[in-house]
Design a protein around this motif. Sequence first.
Motif, PDB file in Angstrom:
ATOM      1  N   ILE A  43       0.840  -1.207   0.000  1.00  0.00           N
ATOM      2  CA  ILE A  43       0.000   0.000   0.000  1.00  0.00           C
ATOM      3  C   ILE A  43       0.869   1.249   0.000  1.00  0.00           C
ATOM      4  O   ILE A  43       0.630   2.205  -0.751  1.00  0.00           O
ATOM      5  N   ALA A  44       1.894   1.259   0.858  1.00  0.00           N
ATOM      6  CA  ALA A  44       2.769   2.425   0.942  1.00  0.00           C
ATOM      7  C   ALA A  44       3.473   2.684  -0.379  1.00  0.00           C
ATOM      8  O   ALA A  44       3.611   3.834  -0.810  1.00  0.00           O
ATOM      9  N   ARG A  45       3.896   1.612  -1.026  1.00  0.00           N
ATOM     10  CA  ARG A  45       4.611   1.796  -2.290  1.00  0.00           C
ATOM     11  C   ARG A  45       3.673   2.232  -3.408  1.00  0.00           C
ATOM     12  O   ARG A  45       4.054   3.014  -4.275  1.00  0.00           O
ATOM     13  N   ARG A  46       2.440   1.727  -3.376  1.00  0.00           N
ATOM     14  CA  ARG A  46       1.477   2.192  -4.385  1.00  0.00           C
ATOM     15  C   ARG A  46       1.210   3.685  -4.232  1.00  0.00           C
ATOM     16  O   ARG A  46       0.993   4.389  -5.218  1.00  0.00           O
ATOM     17  N   ALA A  47       1.239   4.140  -2.999  1.00  0.00           N
ATOM     18  CA  ALA A  47       0.999   5.558  -2.735  1.00  0.00           C
ATOM     19  C   ALA A  47       2.258   6.402  -2.885  1.00  0.00           C
ATOM     20  O   ALA A  47       2.212   7.615  -2.695  1.00  0.00           O
ATOM     21  N   ALA A  48       3.384   5.751  -3.223  1.00  0.00           N
ATOM     22  CA  ALA A  48       4.672   6.454  -3.350  1.00  0.00           C
ATOM     23  C   ALA A  48       5.004   7.212  -2.075  1.00  0.00           C
ATOM     24  O   ALA A  48       5.574   8.302  -2.102  1.00  0.00           O
ATOM     25  N   ASP A  49       4.629   6.628  -0.955  1.00  0.00           N
ATOM     26  CA  ASP A  49       4.848   7.249   0.357  1.00  0.00           C
ATOM     27  C   ASP A  49       6.124   6.653   0.958  1.00  0.00           C
ATOM     28  O   ASP A  49       6.095   5.603   1.587  1.00  0.00           O
ATOM     29  N   ARG A  50       7.239   7.332   0.759  1.00  0.00           N
ATOM     30  CA  ARG A  50       8.528   6.787   1.180  1.00  0.00           C
ATOM     31  C   ARG A  50       8.644   6.682   2.698  1.00  0.00           C
ATOM     32  O   ARG A  50       9.295   5.781   3.217  1.00  0.00           O
ATOM     33  N   ARG A  51       8.033   7.596   3.412  1.00  0.00           N
ATOM     34  CA  ARG A  51       8.143   7.536   4.865  1.00  0.00           C
ATOM     35  C   ARG A  51       7.420   6.312   5.414  1.00  0.00           C
ATOM     36  O   ARG A  51       7.950   5.569   6.238  1.00  0.00           O
ATOM     37  N   ARG A  52       6.197   6.090   4.956  1.00  0.00           N
ATOM     38  CA  ARG A  52       5.472   4.920   5.442  1.00  0.00           C
ATOM     39  C   ARG A  52       6.147   3.637   4.959  1.00  0.00           C
ATOM     40  O   ARG A  52       6.125   2.627   5.657  1.00  0.00           O
ATOM     41  N   GLU A  53       6.742   3.678   3.775  1.00  0.00           N
ATOM     42  CA  GLU A  53       7.504   2.523   3.309  1.00  0.00           C
ATOM     43  C   GLU A  53       8.627   2.197   4.289  1.00  0.00           C
ATOM     44  O   GLU A  53       8.852   1.038   4.651  1.00  0.00           O
ATOM     45  N   ALA A  54       9.333   3.235   4.737  1.00  0.00           N
ATOM     46  CA  ALA A  54      10.412   3.020   5.702  1.00  0.00           C
ATOM     47  C   ALA A  54       9.884   2.453   7.007  1.00  0.00           C
ATOM     48  O   ALA A  54      10.485   1.559   7.615  1.00  0.00           O
ATOM     49  N   LEU A  55       8.732   2.944   7.453  1.00  0.00           N
ATOM     50  CA  LEU A  55       8.155   2.461   8.710  1.00  0.00           C
ATOM     51  C   LEU A  55       7.757   0.989   8.613  1.00  0.00           C
ATOM     52  O   LEU A  55       7.977   0.215   9.545  1.00  0.00           O
TER      53      LEU A  55
END
Length: 788
Positions: A459-471
């Motif tokens: 989900i985080a990667r689909r949203a291109a959300d790097r911070r949540r990806e890291a979390l």
Amino acid sequence: MSLPARFHTGDRLIDVDTRELWHDGARLDVESKVFDLILLLATANGRALSKREIGEALWGHRPVTDAALSQLLRKARRALGDDGNTQRVIRTVHAHGLQWVGAIDADDPQPAPRHAEPDAEPPPPHVAPRPLSASPRRYSAWRVAGAALVLVAAAVTAFAWHTRTRIAEATPRPVLAVAPVAERSGDASLAWVSHGMMGLLAAMLAEQTDLDVVPSATVREVLADVADDDAAQRRALVAASGANHMVFAELDRVGPLHRLVVRLVGRDGIERRDELHGEAPAALAADAVARVRGWLARGSVTPAAAAESGIRDPFVAEAYARGLDAQLRGDLLGARRYFELCIDHDADLLWPRLRLATALVMTDDLEAGAAQATRVADAARERGDDVLLGEALRQLASVAYRRGDLDAATRRLDEALALPGTLARPLFRAELAVAYGSIEDDRGRTTTARGHFEEALAIARRAADRRREALVLANLAGVDNSEGDAETAAARLREALDAARGSGDAHLETGLLANLGATELNTGHPARAMPLVAQALRIARHRGDRQFEALTMVLAAWTLAALDQPDLATRAATDVLAAGEREGNVYWQAEAHAALGDLAQRAGRWTLSLDHLDRAYALYASGGMQRNAAQVTAEAVRIATVQGDAALAARLADRYREAAEAEAGHPLLRTYLPVIDAQLRHASGDADGAMTALAAFMDGRGNDRGPATLAAWFQLARWRLERGQAADVLADPAWNVWLRDHPDALLLRIAALEAEGHRTDAAAERIRRTALVALPDEQRDPGRLTAR
């Protein structure tokens, strides 16, 4: 095929003994398991190895996915200057496995390249309390791993997904990030405005269910104290939070009045702006919220509604904002005082009461925190306020978790998830999900926990959300550590560090640095760990985050102990213990006692070590941290065995077994039971049976390198030395696979070499160990814990 000690393949030089790979005179950073794959294929003498053979050789009998093997293959090819198209060195054999097709040319006998200075700092690694989530000792791999997970948990808010409930993603809607408020008046009494008013604006906007508001902590971590609006800051905030609207504000004076300029900026750059004037700065926040909501055409907060909540009262609004500011700075005791002022002024104020409950729980006053959260939940039910009720239930789940009542925590989360308002709050659902994931991990259901986090990662990667990806990657690393796979955890943390850096979140990056440092320590590389720990300490002090600083100080104590710096390690742990006692922080006290117990046993002060471990056990147990309590009990069993106190060892073993065999017992605890049983046999006089049992346990572990395996190896090596079996210690293949550079293992190797009369080799190993634990002066001293 027997490989040369050093050989070339193409333009790469591989040193089998030192497990190093060189290119053009530079040593390449290669993960241990990647190097294992390279050697495995090179030694196969051109034979194509099946995926099953590779999996069993590298992972033992643990299941491994094709994706994991593919990732390992990509890294191996990259290290060798190869790729999937040319396949010059490693060839993929369709429907079967892999084959080494590269050259193996023995190197000439000239000396291998080394670092420029023998005593220089080792090259840096390839660079990362458990709110709702936290050995073979000579140092405790278990305890350090737990402390490291706590660092990230205390520093960041994790992001996960609850797989038992599938809810379709909502239609895109406003996601707001409120920047720190620029205070332009120069009035020193308004220093609280920057983050306090930011938190106040965000809190009021978040009270409505039709908006998603990025937590103020996230914004502060990205923008720090910078409140000016420019393109670079906008990009950083969007990358870190996924916000599509940003709120900027600045406060100054116009004669006797305050002026608040508020601006709403969309991702497309379209801006709305207004100016508000009044006598009390905090009271202007409610009007600012009304303007923002009006611009978004999402309704408004009427003055009457704001007045009904008490937020327009200048005294209450300022106290609440100051409390939010203190909370963001990590000053939880200060936050408690401000929130108490709010409810002393008006007992019906529920949001300040809920904030007070959170501050109470985070300072380990669980009973008072639960009482406040329960009062908020009861009032929210009467009012039909799903938003407030959901937040209160989440806080009550946190209390239950800290008490060790996982079933009660789950029930609270289930109730929050079932609220109608939760369906319209995807960010809140994500917060609930991390709580579920933490509980599943604590129950030992790591496969289920991993599933939650992997779906969240997608989900985080689909949203291109790097911070949540890291979390999410940090959460997955936590699961890896729980399963004893420190190498995979380290690789995932490095990936998380890249994502955090890409998001511009310096705070998250700092937490990952500390966690990666702990993982380096777990894998026997304290000299590589200490620079990471020292950097995390410096940033924690700069940010004024005492919680993070205290837990990193404990990690520094463990690291310094492994680097032969007992005085500095003792000072660091003692500082944290004293602070924990002054401030009533049970977790700090327990962690410090565990570290001091390790230091005492290193010095051969067995009675003192047992005393510290007993204190740590009692503190962990009182806080409901049963896994931590069991881990220090395992260490106490070993020390009682060394002392020859069979009765004490048996009592402690019973305590440990009860925790490990409980329904909620973690699998890592159960894995350690054979080590406990062998120690009991040894203490009762059956040394031969104990050694035989431990050797059989080791044989059954295959390539596993988790904490139970490491503990068994150390214990068996010590017993062999005691029985005059030094040759068996030296013949152990683990030396060339994963213990070659482990400082504590080297002490045993040196003792074995001396026992066998190999004094020259022993002297050489002693010199090598001295180089391994050497540190620059600026990294050796962790300093003192900041006074409150």
